[in-house]
Design a protein around this motif. Structure first.
Motif, short mmCIF file in Angstrom:
data_model
loop_
_atom_site.label_atom_id
_atom_site.label_comp_id
_atom_site.label_asym_id
_atom_site.label_seq_id
_atom_site.Cartn_x
_atom_site.Cartn_y
_atom_site.Cartn_z
N THR A 205 0.85 -1.20 0.00
CA THR A 205 0.00 0.00 0.00
C THR A 205 0.87 1.25 0.00
N ARG A 206 1.92 1.26 0.83
CA ARG A 206 2.84 2.40 0.89
C ARG A 206 3.50 2.63 -0.46
N VAL A 207 3.98 1.55 -1.08
CA VAL A 207 4.66 1.67 -2.37
C VAL A 207 3.69 2.17 -3.44
N ALA A 208 2.49 1.62 -3.48
CA ALA A 208 1.49 2.06 -4.46
C ALA A 208 1.18 3.54 -4.29
N THR A 209 1.05 3.99 -3.05
CA THR A 209 0.77 5.40 -2.78
C THR A 209 1.94 6.27 -3.22
N ALA A 210 3.16 5.85 -2.90
CA ALA A 210 4.34 6.62 -3.29
C ALA A 210 4.45 6.73 -4.81
N ILE A 211 4.19 5.65 -5.51
CA ILE A 211 4.24 5.67 -6.98
C ILE A 211 3.18 6.63 -7.52
N PHE A 212 1.99 6.57 -6.96
CA PHE A 212 0.91 7.46 -7.39
C PHE A 212 1.32 8.93 -7.18
N MET A 213 1.91 9.23 -6.03
CA MET A 213 2.33 10.61 -5.74
C MET A 213 3.44 11.06 -6.70
N LEU A 214 4.37 10.16 -7.02
CA LEU A 214 5.43 10.52 -7.97
C LEU A 214 4.87 10.73 -9.37
N GLU A 215 3.90 9.92 -9.75
CA GLU A 215 3.27 10.10 -11.07
C GLU A 215 2.60 11.46 -11.13
N LYS A 216 1.98 11.90 -10.04
CA LYS A 216 1.35 13.23 -10.00
C LYS A 216 2.38 14.34 -10.19
N GLU A 217 3.63 14.05 -9.81
CA GLU A 217 4.73 15.01 -9.98
C GLU A 217 5.39 14.87 -11.34
N THR A 218 4.80 14.08 -12.20
CA THR A 218 5.28 13.78 -13.55
C THR A 218 6.67 13.12 -13.57
N ILE A 219 6.96 12.33 -12.56
CA ILE A 219 8.21 11.56 -12.53
C ILE A 219 8.03 10.35 -13.45
N ASP A 220 9.07 10.02 -14.20
CA ASP A 220 9.04 8.88 -15.11
C ASP A 220 9.23 7.60 -14.29
N ILE A 221 8.12 7.04 -13.81
CA ILE A 221 8.16 5.85 -12.98
C ILE A 221 7.17 4.83 -13.53
N ALA A 222 7.57 3.58 -13.56
CA ALA A 222 6.69 2.51 -14.05
C ALA A 222 6.91 1.28 -13.20
N ARG A 223 5.86 0.49 -13.10
CA ARG A 223 5.88 -0.71 -12.28
C ARG A 223 5.40 -1.88 -13.12
N PHE A 224 6.10 -3.01 -13.01
CA PHE A 224 5.77 -4.18 -13.80
C PHE A 224 5.57 -5.39 -12.89
#
Length: 118
Positions: A27-46
């Motif tokens: 849950t923490r990781v999913a939230t962090a990824i969501f917040m980084l995506e909102k900051e337009t960080i190039d992040i992807a999860r597979f």
């Protein structure tokens, strides 16, 4: 710009945040990824179960899985270099790699004032 890729072990859904008992770390990781995506960080999860092609396409992941097996997952690649394996990054690590303040990942949703009913 920083490029972050997270290669997850096989999970029931893309985030692992489903089912009757949710792992708080996922849950923490999913939230962090969501917040980084909102900051337009190039992040992807597979997820190995739903996106095996991403694991085949990344040579470093292929080699690591061949040498260490799926026990090496999750693996985090930052700017084409393996930064972490076998565990998820902390919010501090993600903030450092993305070059954003830590509070970007720890912001709490604003609480709106409700309407009081008489």
């Amino acid at each position: 710009m920083t490029k972050i890729r997270i290669y997850d072990p096989a999970m029931c859904c893309d985030t692992g945040v489903c089912g009757p008992s949710v792992d708080p770390e996922l849950t923490r990781v999913a939230t962090a990824i969501f917040m980084l995506e909102k900051e337009t960080i190039d992040i992807a999860r597979f997820n190995l179960a739903t996106d095996p092609k991403a694991f085949v396409d990344e040579t470093q992941i292929q080699q690591l899985l061949h040498a260490e097996g799926v026990e090496a997952l999750p693996v985090i690649i930052v700017n084409d270099k393996i930064k972490l394996k076998g565990q998820y990054p902390t919010n501090e690590q993600l903030a450092e790699w993305a070059n954003v303040p830590l509070d970007v990942l720890t912001k709490q949703p604003s609480k709106s004032k409700g309407i009081e009913l008489l």
